[in-house]
Each structure stands twice: as structure tokens, then as C-alpha cells.
Design a protein around this motif. Structure first.
Motif, PDB file in Angstrom:
ATOM      1  N   CYS A 187      61.704  69.858  67.113  1.00 11.01           N
ATOM      2  CA  CYS A 187      63.067  69.316  67.185  1.00 11.01           C
ATOM      3  C   CYS A 187      63.867  69.957  68.319  1.00 11.01           C
ATOM      4  O   CYS A 187      64.569  69.258  69.059  1.00 11.01           O
ATOM      5  N   LEU A 188      63.762  71.269  68.453  1.00  9.47           N
ATOM      6  CA  LEU A 188      64.502  71.956  69.515  1.00  9.47           C
ATOM      7  C   LEU A 188      64.019  71.513  70.888  1.00  9.47           C
ATOM      8  O   LEU A 188      64.819  71.252  71.784  1.00  9.47           O
ATOM      9  N   LYS A 189      62.697  71.394  71.053  1.00 10.51           N
ATOM     10  CA  LYS A 189      62.158  70.921  72.331  1.00 10.51           C
ATOM     11  C   LYS A 189      62.665  69.516  72.630  1.00 10.51           C
ATOM     12  O   LYS A 189      63.067  69.213  73.756  1.00 10.51           O
ATOM     13  N   ASN A 190      62.678  68.643  71.637  1.00  8.47           N
ATOM     14  CA  ASN A 190      63.177  67.284  71.798  1.00  8.47           C
ATOM     15  C   ASN A 190      64.642  67.297  72.238  1.00  8.47           C
ATOM     16  O   ASN A 190      65.043  66.577  73.151  1.00  8.47           O
ATOM     17  N   TYR A 191      65.439  68.108  71.594  1.00 11.95           N
ATOM     18  CA  TYR A 191      66.862  68.215  71.911  1.00 11.95           C
ATOM     19  C   TYR A 191      67.060  68.716  73.347  1.00 11.95           C
ATOM     20  O   TYR A 191      67.815  68.132  74.121  1.00 11.95           O
ATOM     21  N   LEU A 192      66.362  69.791  73.704  1.00  9.60           N
ATOM     22  CA  LEU A 192      66.503  70.346  75.047  1.00  9.60           C
ATOM     23  C   LEU A 192      65.988  69.376  76.105  1.00  9.60           C
ATOM     24  O   LEU A 192      66.622  69.230  77.160  1.00  9.60           O
ATOM     25  N   ASP A 193      64.852  68.729  75.840  1.00  7.24           N
ATOM     26  CA  ASP A 193      64.338  67.727  76.775  1.00  7.24           C
ATOM     27  C   ASP A 193      65.338  66.594  76.968  1.00  7.24           C
ATOM     28  O   ASP A 193      65.493  66.085  78.074  1.00  7.24           O
ATOM     29  N   HIS A 194      65.983  66.199  75.887  1.00  5.35           N
ATOM     30  CA  HIS A 194      66.934  65.089  75.953  1.00  5.35           C
ATOM     31  C   HIS A 194      68.113  65.420  76.873  1.00  5.35           C
ATOM     32  O   HIS A 194      68.561  64.568  77.634  1.00  5.35           O
ATOM     33  N   TYR A 195      68.595  66.641  76.816  1.00  2.00           N
ATOM     34  CA  TYR A 195      69.775  67.012  77.586  1.00  2.00           C
ATOM     35  C   TYR A 195      69.502  67.680  78.922  1.00  2.00           C
ATOM     36  O   TYR A 195      70.363  67.692  79.785  1.00  2.00           O
ATOM     37  N   PHE A 196      68.290  68.220  79.117  1.00  2.95           N
ATOM     38  CA  PHE A 196      68.052  68.998  80.330  1.00  2.95           C
ATOM     39  C   PHE A 196      66.883  68.504  81.183  1.00  2.95           C
ATOM     40  O   PHE A 196      66.416  69.239  82.043  1.00  2.95           O
ATOM     41  N   THR A 197      66.406  67.284  80.950  1.00  2.00           N
ATOM     42  CA  THR A 197      65.366  66.753  81.825  1.00  2.00           C
ATOM     43  C   THR A 197      65.796  65.429  82.409  1.00  2.00           C
ATOM     44  O   THR A 197      66.708  64.805  81.981  1.00  2.00           O
ATOM     45  N   LYS A 220      76.752  61.287  71.366  1.00  2.00           N
ATOM     46  CA  LYS A 220      75.341  60.918  71.314  1.00  2.00           C
ATOM     47  C   LYS A 220      74.692  61.654  70.151  1.00  2.00           C
ATOM     48  O   LYS A 220      74.844  62.858  70.009  1.00  2.00           O
ATOM     49  N   PHE A 221      73.989  60.947  69.303  1.00  2.00           N
ATOM     50  CA  PHE A 221      73.259  61.533  68.188  1.00  2.00           C
ATOM     51  C   PHE A 221      71.782  61.509  68.536  1.00  2.00           C
ATOM     52  O   PHE A 221      71.215  60.452  68.781  1.00  2.00           O
ATOM     53  N   VAL A 222      71.159  62.672  68.592  1.00  2.00           N
ATOM     54  CA  VAL A 222      69.746  62.766  68.948  1.00  2.00           C
ATOM     55  C   VAL A 222      68.921  62.761  67.661  1.00  2.00           C
ATOM     56  O   VAL A 222      69.014  63.685  66.852  1.00  2.00           O
ATOM     57  N   LEU A 223      68.129  61.727  67.483  1.00  2.00           N
ATOM     58  CA  LEU A 223      67.279  61.613  66.304  1.00  2.00           C
ATOM     59  C   LEU A 223      66.071  62.532  66.418  1.00  2.00           C
ATOM     60  O   LEU A 223      65.664  62.886  67.530  1.00  2.00           O
ATOM     61  N   ILE A 224      65.476  62.881  65.280  1.00  2.00           N
ATOM     62  CA  ILE A 224      64.261  63.675  65.321  1.00  2.00           C
ATOM     63  C   ILE A 224      63.147  62.815  65.909  1.00  2.00           C
ATOM     64  O   ILE A 224      63.186  61.587  65.804  1.00  2.00           O
TER      65      ILE A 224
END
Length: 87
Positions: free
Chosen positions: A77-87, A28-32
Motif C-alpha cells: 500500500c505504501l509503495k502504491n501511494y508513493l508511486d502514485h504521487y512521486f512517479t 484524490k482518494f488513492v485506492l488499495i
């Protein structure tokens, strides 16, 4: 010609290619977040590092660092990444 709309279209195609490539390989590639980009597809100026992201090997400190973006960009970006994987 409006280079901004052309840049945006090209970047959109590029993102689709990258996401598709990773997906085909089971990744999975998480876009900005889109909120970081201007209508042209380039990063909004408020997220550029000191000096506006202008690179110069002769005066590297003139923009603060060699990463084009500032700390707020990294936070979003970090919040987006963490939200994507941990919410």
C-alpha cells in the motif's frame, strides 16, 4: 447465492462513491491495489495479520494486533501511494 460476487459488487460501488466524493471536494482518494484483494473483494488471506484478521477483545494478542493486515500489505500500500504521487 454467491455472497463473494455480491460483496465484490458492493465494494466496487463503495469505492466509486468514495472516489467521487473526494473528487467533488478537490481531493484524490488513492485506492488499495487490486492485487491485494481476492475475487470476493475481501483482502487476500496472505495479507492478513497473525490469526487471520479475527478480532477478539477477550484475546487481542491472538492475531498479533488490531490492524487486520500484515507488514507486506502495508509495504504494498505504501509503495502504491508513493508511486502514485512521486512517479
Amino acid at each position: 447465492a454467491d455472497i463473494g460476487s455480491a460483496r465484490s459488487a458492493i465494494l466496487g460501488c463503495y469505492e466509486e462513491i468514495v472516489v467521487d466524493y473526494f473528487s467533488k471536494h478537490g481531493l484524490k482518494f488513492v485506492l488499495i491495489p487490486k492485487s491485494l484483494s481476492s475475487r470476493s473483494g475481501a483482502t487476500k488471506s496472505k495479507y492478513l495479520s497473525v490469526g487471520g484478521g479475527i478480532a477478539s477483545l477477550k484475546t487481542p494478542a491472538s492475531r498479533g494486533d488490531f490492524s487486520h493486515m500484515n507488514a507486506e500489505y502495508g509495504r504494498v500500500c505504501l509503495k502504491n501511494y508513493l508511486d502514485h504521487y512521486f512517479t
